[in-house]
Design a protein around this motif. Structure first.
Motif, mmCIF file in Angstrom:
data_model
loop_
_atom_site.group_PDB
_atom_site.id
_atom_site.type_symbol
_atom_site.label_atom_id
_atom_site.label_comp_id
_atom_site.label_asym_id
_atom_site.label_seq_id
_atom_site.Cartn_x
_atom_site.Cartn_y
_atom_site.Cartn_z
ATOM 1 N N GLN A 27 0.811 -1.186 0.048
ATOM 2 C CA GLN A 27 -0.169 -0.021 -0.081
ATOM 3 C C GLN A 27 0.680 1.450 -0.196
ATOM 4 O OE1 GLN A 27 -1.975 -0.818 3.140
ATOM 5 N NE2 GLN A 27 -4.167 -1.577 2.407
ATOM 6 N N TYR A 28 2.271 1.426 0.912
ATOM 7 C CA TYR A 28 2.953 2.145 0.697
ATOM 8 C C TYR A 28 3.718 1.942 -0.746
ATOM 9 C CZ TYR A 28 7.076 4.910 1.681
ATOM 10 O OH TYR A 28 7.992 5.644 1.931
ATOM 11 N N ASN A 29 3.881 1.597 -1.024
ATOM 12 C CA ASN A 29 4.062 2.244 -2.815
ATOM 13 C C ASN A 29 3.501 2.239 -3.428
ATOM 14 O OD1 ASN A 29 5.323 -0.816 -5.139
ATOM 15 N ND2 ASN A 29 6.235 1.499 -4.832
ATOM 16 N N VAL A 30 2.163 1.827 -3.158
ATOM 17 C CA VAL A 30 1.234 2.406 -4.861
ATOM 18 C C VAL A 30 1.024 4.108 -4.081
ATOM 19 C CG1 VAL A 30 -1.933 2.660 -5.277
ATOM 20 C CG2 VAL A 30 -0.413 0.677 -4.909
ATOM 21 N N VAL A 46 -0.915 0.727 -12.565
ATOM 22 C CA VAL A 46 -0.729 1.021 -11.098
ATOM 23 C C VAL A 46 0.034 -0.432 -10.910
ATOM 24 C CG1 VAL A 46 -1.414 0.839 -8.835
ATOM 25 C CG2 VAL A 46 -2.254 2.655 -9.980
ATOM 26 N N ALA A 47 -0.580 -1.637 -11.337
ATOM 27 C CA ALA A 47 0.015 -3.048 -10.784
ATOM 28 C C ALA A 47 1.111 -2.934 -11.662
ATOM 29 C CB ALA A 47 -0.888 -3.620 -11.468
ATOM 30 N N ILE A 57 -4.489 -6.384 -7.496
ATOM 31 C CA ILE A 57 -4.709 -5.020 -7.280
ATOM 32 C C ILE A 57 -6.151 -4.341 -7.230
ATOM 33 C CG2 ILE A 57 -4.755 -4.851 -9.673
ATOM 34 C CD1 ILE A 57 -1.908 -2.739 -7.271
ATOM 35 N N THR A 58 -6.733 -4.927 -7.563
ATOM 36 C CA THR A 58 -8.340 -3.937 -7.175
ATOM 37 C C THR A 58 -8.713 -4.439 -5.628
ATOM 38 O OG1 THR A 58 -9.140 -4.930 -9.349
ATOM 39 C CG2 THR A 58 -10.638 -3.998 -8.414
ATOM 40 N N ARG A 63 -9.545 -1.613 -0.445
ATOM 41 C CA ARG A 63 -9.344 -1.454 0.817
ATOM 42 C C ARG A 63 -8.470 0.201 1.256
ATOM 43 N NH1 ARG A 63 -7.139 -6.439 -0.186
ATOM 44 N NH2 ARG A 63 -5.239 -5.585 0.054
ATOM 45 N N MET A 64 -7.806 0.649 0.269
ATOM 46 C CA MET A 64 -7.268 1.353 0.314
ATOM 47 C C MET A 64 -8.599 2.657 0.097
ATOM 48 S SD MET A 64 -3.679 1.476 -1.811
ATOM 49 C CE MET A 64 -2.781 2.925 -0.966
#
Length: 128
Positions: A27-30, A46-47, A57-58, A63-64
């Motif tokens: 999540q941090y990376n995204v 993104v993926a 990834i979806t 969640r994010m």
């Protein structure tokens, strides 16, 4: 084997740092990817840019978005495309984490010095 052990040790440090923020390393990376793309990115983009490939990834983005870190919207010109952008809350979270992450990296690898770190980057680039 040493590379795996090192990866695990470095990764554990990052995971422990992010845990109080209820954030995973992926999540941090995204969030970092999206901070660098103010116009937003499609899910596939993104993926494709993540360090660790998340097969779903979806669901990760779902969640994010529920956590208020990202926002997604369909393009009016192409309803098949969903653009993902970082929210102000996501940007604020990254800003709070920037210095602690830099400090962690310094503690983890600073003893190597700039010349050895550059050589390590070169060697890892050759392997990957």
């Amino acid at each position: 084997m040493e590379l795996w052990r090192t990866l695990d040790r470095l990764g554990r440090g990052v995971a422990e740092l992010l845990k109080p923020e209820q954030l995973t390393p992926t999540q941090y990376n995204v969030l970092r990817i999206l901070r660098g793309a103010p116009a937003g990115l499609a899910c596939g983009e993104v993926a494709g840019r993540t360090i660790n490939r998340d097969p779903d990834i979806t669901r990760l983005l779902d969640r994010m978005e529920r956590a208020g870190l990202i926002h997604r919207e369909r393009l009016a010109s192409d309803r098949r495309t969903v653009i993902t952008r970082i929210t102000p809350a996501g940007t604020d979270l990254l800003a709070r984490l920037d210095a602690p992450v830099r400090a962690l990296h310094q503690r983890q690898l600073g003893h190597l010095g700039e010349e050895r770190l550059q050589r390590l980057r070169e060697l890892l680039h050759l392997a990957g």
